[in-house]
Design an enzyme around this catalytic site. Sequence first.
Site, PDB file in Angstrom:
ATOM      1  N   PRO A 104     -21.897  -9.549 -18.431  1.00  0.00           N
ATOM      2  CG  PRO A 104     -23.124 -10.329 -20.248  1.00  0.00           C
ATOM      3  CD  PRO A 104     -21.814 -10.480 -19.565  1.00  0.00           C
ATOM      4  CB  SER A 151      -2.357   4.478   2.406  1.00  0.00           C
ATOM      5  OG  SER A 151      -3.259   4.344   1.354  1.00  0.00           O
ATOM      6  CB  SER A 194      -0.902   0.013   1.227  1.00  0.00           C
ATOM      7  OG  SER A 194      -1.579   1.251   1.300  1.00  0.00           O
ATOM      8  CE  LYS A 240     -19.117 -10.932 -10.901  1.00  0.00           C
ATOM      9  NZ  LYS A 240     -17.679 -11.137 -10.689  1.00  0.00           N
ATOM     10  N   GLY A 283      -5.123   7.678 -12.907  1.00  0.00           N
ATOM     11  CA  GLY A 283      -5.732   7.541 -11.583  1.00  0.00           C
ATOM     12  C   GLY A 283      -5.005   8.248 -10.455  1.00  0.00           C
ATOM     13  CG  ASN A 307     -12.275   4.992   1.080  1.00  0.00           C
ATOM     14  OD1 ASN A 307     -12.991   5.676   1.816  1.00  0.00           O
ATOM     15  ND2 ASN A 307     -11.586   5.515   0.092  1.00  0.00           N
ATOM     16  CB  THR A 315      -7.235  -1.242   0.783  1.00  0.00           C
ATOM     17  OG1 THR A 315      -7.125  -1.400  -0.623  1.00  0.00           O
ATOM     18  CG2 THR A 315      -6.190  -2.111   1.472  1.00  0.00           C
ATOM     19  CB  ALA A 360     -13.110   1.301  -8.543  1.00  0.00           C
ATOM     20  CE  LYS A 399     -11.371   0.353  -1.208  1.00  0.00           C
ATOM     21  NZ  LYS A 399     -11.397   1.117  -2.466  1.00  0.00           N
TER      22      LYS A 399
HETATM   23  P1  NAP Z   1     -12.768  -5.100  -8.335  1.00  0.00           P
HETATM   24  O1  NAP Z   1     -13.846  -4.808  -7.358  1.00  0.00           O
HETATM   25  O2  NAP Z   1     -12.069  -6.399  -8.290  1.00  0.00           O
HETATM   26  O3  NAP Z   1     -13.429  -4.920  -9.809  1.00  0.00           O
HETATM   27  C1  NAP Z   1     -12.678  -5.126 -10.980  1.00  0.00           C
HETATM   28  C2  NAP Z   1     -13.587  -5.131 -12.204  1.00  0.00           C
HETATM   29  O4  NAP Z   1     -12.737  -5.366 -13.336  1.00  0.00           O
HETATM   30  C3  NAP Z   1     -14.640  -6.236 -12.228  1.00  0.00           C
HETATM   31  O5  NAP Z   1     -15.745  -5.807 -12.963  1.00  0.00           O
HETATM   32  C4  NAP Z   1     -13.912  -7.365 -12.969  1.00  0.00           C
HETATM   33  O6  NAP Z   1     -14.763  -8.241 -13.658  1.00  0.00           O
HETATM   34  C5  NAP Z   1     -13.125  -6.573 -13.993  1.00  0.00           C
HETATM   35  N1  NAP Z   1     -11.968  -7.339 -14.419  1.00  0.00           N
HETATM   36  C6  NAP Z   1     -10.947  -7.810 -13.648  1.00  0.00           C
HETATM   37  N2  NAP Z   1     -10.065  -8.481 -14.407  1.00  0.00           N
HETATM   38  C7  NAP Z   1     -10.531  -8.460 -15.679  1.00  0.00           C
HETATM   39  C8  NAP Z   1     -10.084  -8.993 -16.903  1.00  0.00           C
HETATM   40  N3  NAP Z   1      -8.938  -9.699 -16.995  1.00  0.00           N
HETATM   41  N4  NAP Z   1     -10.834  -8.784 -18.023  1.00  0.00           N
HETATM   42  C9  NAP Z   1     -11.986  -8.087 -17.942  1.00  0.00           C
HETATM   43  N5  NAP Z   1     -12.484  -7.547 -16.801  1.00  0.00           N
HETATM   44  C10 NAP Z   1     -11.758  -7.732 -15.671  1.00  0.00           C
HETATM   45  O7  NAP Z   1     -11.613  -3.999  -8.261  1.00  0.00           O
HETATM   46  P2  NAP Z   1     -11.761  -2.441  -7.877  1.00  0.00           P
HETATM   47  O8  NAP Z   1     -11.589  -2.268  -6.418  1.00  0.00           O
HETATM   48  O9  NAP Z   1     -12.999  -1.932  -8.530  1.00  0.00           O
HETATM   49  O10 NAP Z   1     -10.440  -1.839  -8.560  1.00  0.00           O
HETATM   50  C11 NAP Z   1     -10.288  -1.859  -9.953  1.00  0.00           C
HETATM   51  C12 NAP Z   1      -9.093  -1.024 -10.395  1.00  0.00           C
HETATM   52  O11 NAP Z   1      -9.257   0.331 -10.000  1.00  0.00           O
HETATM   53  C13 NAP Z   1      -7.743  -1.459  -9.816  1.00  0.00           C
HETATM   54  O12 NAP Z   1      -6.798  -1.331 -10.830  1.00  0.00           O
HETATM   55  C14 NAP Z   1      -7.493  -0.445  -8.714  1.00  0.00           C
HETATM   56  O13 NAP Z   1      -6.103  -0.249  -8.473  1.00  0.00           O
HETATM   57  C15 NAP Z   1      -8.096   0.796  -9.336  1.00  0.00           C
HETATM   58  N6  NAP Z   1      -8.542   1.793  -8.322  1.00  0.00           N
HETATM   59  C16 NAP Z   1      -7.992   3.037  -8.399  1.00  0.00           C
HETATM   60  C17 NAP Z   1      -8.394   3.998  -7.484  1.00  0.00           C
HETATM   61  C18 NAP Z   1      -7.794   5.371  -7.530  1.00  0.00           C
HETATM   62  O14 NAP Z   1      -7.938   6.112  -6.549  1.00  0.00           O
HETATM   63  N7  NAP Z   1      -7.147   5.767  -8.599  1.00  0.00           N
HETATM   64  C19 NAP Z   1      -9.359   3.706  -6.497  1.00  0.00           C
HETATM   65  C20 NAP Z   1      -9.920   2.404  -6.489  1.00  0.00           C
HETATM   66  C21 NAP Z   1      -9.488   1.458  -7.408  1.00  0.00           C
HETATM   67  P3  NAP Z   1     -15.282  -9.619 -13.009  1.00  0.00           P
HETATM   68  O15 NAP Z   1     -16.251  -9.199 -11.940  1.00  0.00           O
HETATM   69  O16 NAP Z   1     -15.904 -10.330 -14.168  1.00  0.00           O
HETATM   70  O17 NAP Z   1     -14.078 -10.321 -12.444  1.00  0.00           O
END
Ligand code: NAP
Length: 285
Positions: A158, A21, A19, A160, A249, A92, A67, A135, A71
């Site tokens: 689709p 943070s 992390s 989800k 991001g 968070n 995290t 996210a 969450k």
């Molecule tokens: P999450 O809850 O695991 O959701 C990820 C999403 O991406 C799900 O819809 C998942 O689909 C899809 N996905 C994952 N692997 C995939 C693949 N190989 N092909 C197609 N779709 C895929 O994760 P999250 O917490 O939302 O975080 C997602 C991203 O956002 C990460 O990279 C994280 O670092 C970034 N993030 C950035 C910030 C920021 O402040 N900049 C804040 C939060 C998150 P399935 O459900 O089908 O697996």
Amino acid sequence: MVSSEIKNFGILGYPVGHSLSPHMYRAAFDASGFPNYNYIPLPVQSGKLFMAVEGLKGLGFRGANVTIPHKTMVVHFLDAIDSDAMVIGAVNTIINDGGILTGYNTDVSGFLASLAEANFLPEGCNAVILGAGGAARAILWGLCKKRAEFITIGARNPQKAQKLANDFLPYGQVEGVDWSSDEFKEMLQTADILINTTPLGMFPEVDDMPPIDLNLLPEGVLVYDIIYNPAETKLLKTARELGYPTLNGVSMLLLQAKEAYRLFTGQIPNMGIMARTLEEILAEK
Ligand code: NAP
């Protein structure tokens, strides 16, 4: 003025050693005259989350961030939940007021503040979100709060995407579709902003990108990837080369931390220090 008061903060997650943070908050505490404010990674396995959250009370932690993977689950172990976190169903940031733990979600304000910084007005926009995870929920709620005209969630799964869209139908016009469908391709053609919330392209898989034909987007569409490592994902590089404005991001990450810091201390952090610290750590990675 330098404060001698000791206050403890941490980040609950698993694994959490990677992390960013602790570095960002410690640098900001030091810069603001809080040398005795501590911020530590708190690795907590899923079965131990309840005890860990109760432990925040026992140890008198002033606050904590939360995290992956906690969450959503942590919502059940808190005494109160703020309205944004309630709609999103994820927390968070936790604040401990004399043993009463309240959960917040600062990803929403961080996301909206990042749009404002990029001079993008979400009011009345057509937005396309890639991915339907945690996210995406926070971003969807931010767009609904700002009265986006229409929001399309495109995902590989689709069901989800549709489930997420249905959860937010009371708040706006939202649909969830398969991102390989013709319907999705049509939505790309009327988009004002495209937001990637999948991890496709994140370090170390930097050659990945969502399977989207960016040529379908109208001229001037903001292509936003919430991934911050690398700073320019393959999606953003492709978009930039096609002439679209892009955003990564980093600003969302910093601005959600700014809001959490405000909740922790009642003060605004030194954003220059936070940004520089983040930049240095990312450069080392
Ligand atoms: P999450 O809850 O695991 O959701 C990820 C999403 O991406 C799900 O819809 C998942 O689909 C899809 N996905 C994952 N692997 C995939 C693949 N190989 N092909 C197609 N779709 C895929 O994760 P999250 O917490 O939302 O975080 C997602 C991203 O956002 C990460 O990279 C994280 O670092 C970034 N993030 C950035 C910030 C920021 O402040 N900049 C804040 C939060 C998150 P399935 O459900 O089908 O697996």
